[in-house]
Design a protein around this motif. Sequence first.
Motif, mmCIF file in Angstrom:
data_model
loop_
_atom_site.group_PDB
_atom_site.id
_atom_site.type_symbol
_atom_site.label_atom_id
_atom_site.label_comp_id
_atom_site.label_asym_id
_atom_site.label_seq_id
_atom_site.Cartn_x
_atom_site.Cartn_y
_atom_site.Cartn_z
ATOM 1 N N VAL A 12 36.602 42.198 46.245
ATOM 2 C CA VAL A 12 37.866 42.943 46.350
ATOM 3 C C VAL A 12 39.025 42.000 46.646
ATOM 4 C CG1 VAL A 12 39.122 44.689 47.665
ATOM 5 C CG2 VAL A 12 36.717 45.050 47.063
ATOM 6 N N THR A 13 38.801 41.030 47.537
ATOM 7 C CA THR A 13 39.864 40.112 47.939
ATOM 8 C C THR A 13 40.318 39.228 46.781
ATOM 9 O OG1 THR A 13 38.940 40.059 50.178
ATOM 10 C CG2 THR A 13 40.520 38.337 49.603
ATOM 11 N N ASN A 14 39.344 38.736 46.002
ATOM 12 C CA ASN A 14 39.648 37.815 44.898
ATOM 13 C C ASN A 14 39.380 38.456 43.544
ATOM 14 O OD1 ASN A 14 40.218 35.394 46.599
ATOM 15 N ND2 ASN A 14 38.071 35.650 47.163
ATOM 16 N N ILE A 19 38.098 38.723 37.646
ATOM 17 C CA ILE A 19 38.433 39.276 36.326
ATOM 18 C C ILE A 19 38.661 38.147 35.327
ATOM 19 C CG2 ILE A 19 40.195 40.542 35.037
ATOM 20 C CD1 ILE A 19 40.537 42.325 37.503
ATOM 21 N N MET A 20 39.314 37.073 35.783
ATOM 22 C CA MET A 20 39.529 35.911 34.921
ATOM 23 C C MET A 20 38.217 35.230 34.568
ATOM 24 S SD MET A 20 42.899 34.330 36.810
ATOM 25 C CE MET A 20 42.942 32.877 35.762
ATOM 26 N N ALA A 24 33.946 34.474 30.638
ATOM 27 C CA ALA A 24 32.976 33.377 30.592
ATOM 28 C C ALA A 24 31.583 33.868 30.968
ATOM 29 C CB ALA A 24 33.412 32.254 31.533
ATOM 30 N N VAL A 25 31.513 34.735 31.983
ATOM 31 C CA VAL A 25 30.217 35.291 32.403
ATOM 32 C C VAL A 25 29.596 36.106 31.281
ATOM 33 C CG1 VAL A 25 29.082 36.860 34.020
ATOM 34 C CG2 VAL A 25 30.842 35.293 34.848
ATOM 35 N N LEU A 26 30.395 36.950 30.644
ATOM 36 C CA LEU A 26 29.893 37.762 29.531
ATOM 37 C C LEU A 26 29.447 36.892 28.360
ATOM 38 C CD1 LEU A 26 32.482 40.696 29.498
ATOM 39 C CD2 LEU A 26 30.099 40.778 30.267
#
Length: 307
Positions: A12-14, A19-20, A24-26
């Motif tokens: 939540v904090t970052n 999201i950025m 890359a993860v996907l």
Amino acid sequence: MNKKKGFVHELVTNRILFIMLLPAVLFFIINSYIPMVGIYYAFTQFDFNTSLFDSVFVGLDNFKYLWQSGLLTKLTLNTVGYNLAFIVLGNVLAIACAVLLSELKSKWFKKITQSVMFLPYFVSFVILSVIVYNLFNYESGFLNTMLKGLGMQPLDVYNTPWMWVFLIIIFYLWKNLGYSMVIYLAAITGISDEYYEAAKIDGANIFQRIWYITLPMLKTTFVVLLLFALGSIMKGQFDLFYQLVGNNGLLYNATDILDTYVYRSLKVTFDIGMATSAGLYQSLFGFVLVMTVNYIIRKINDEYALF
């Protein structure tokens, strides 16, 4: 009293950073992790009339055949041998060229030389194969045309396997030397001028400054590039080998590597089980090698290790 924050709080904090990171993860999930289900092919005799998990399970038979036929040994030696030549010669020549360029006083000549050396990196392997064919074609290639003009016998390069050991290494260096040189040149640029000024005051000549300042300062860059290179030592330059050699079976003993064998198994013989076995062996060998080399380097000097 500070309490440890959980992953949800961190998320939540970052959230903007996560999201950025999501594309890359996907990318790696879709292109690297989901396809790993296909590893099961390595232990089956695949039948195109059935699905993946309906194929006949043969255990380690595919690996056993690769080993007993001698293919695994030949492919491993070729792949590792070429990559070692690429790594050693590539880094040595790149360091030498970077050091020489860094010592040049003429800025315009340095920029022109750097650009000319970097240019082959942008030449596609398809274009390179055309260049090589026009150089060594038996009937009308530049080499044989020149030899005939001098009254000498033409060379049948495409039917002489041992020549391609040197030709592949030469064309690899020609294409990639400029890129590697730029990396080392950037590292040299980052070395403080104070070291060189102090050495000049102490009476050190140019060769002593290179030996005692420049080269030691490049050690970290060299080790990091070496570890990255060793990580893919079992992954040959497929485009280079396939475009230059193609389907010329006469050259396979000297030029066949794991990548070209896997591709040929899928395209020519349609042996998915054998191709997957070779690919799995290639990945596991590279993984073990990287972990081993990194462990040794970490024991010697922890600062040079990747992790």
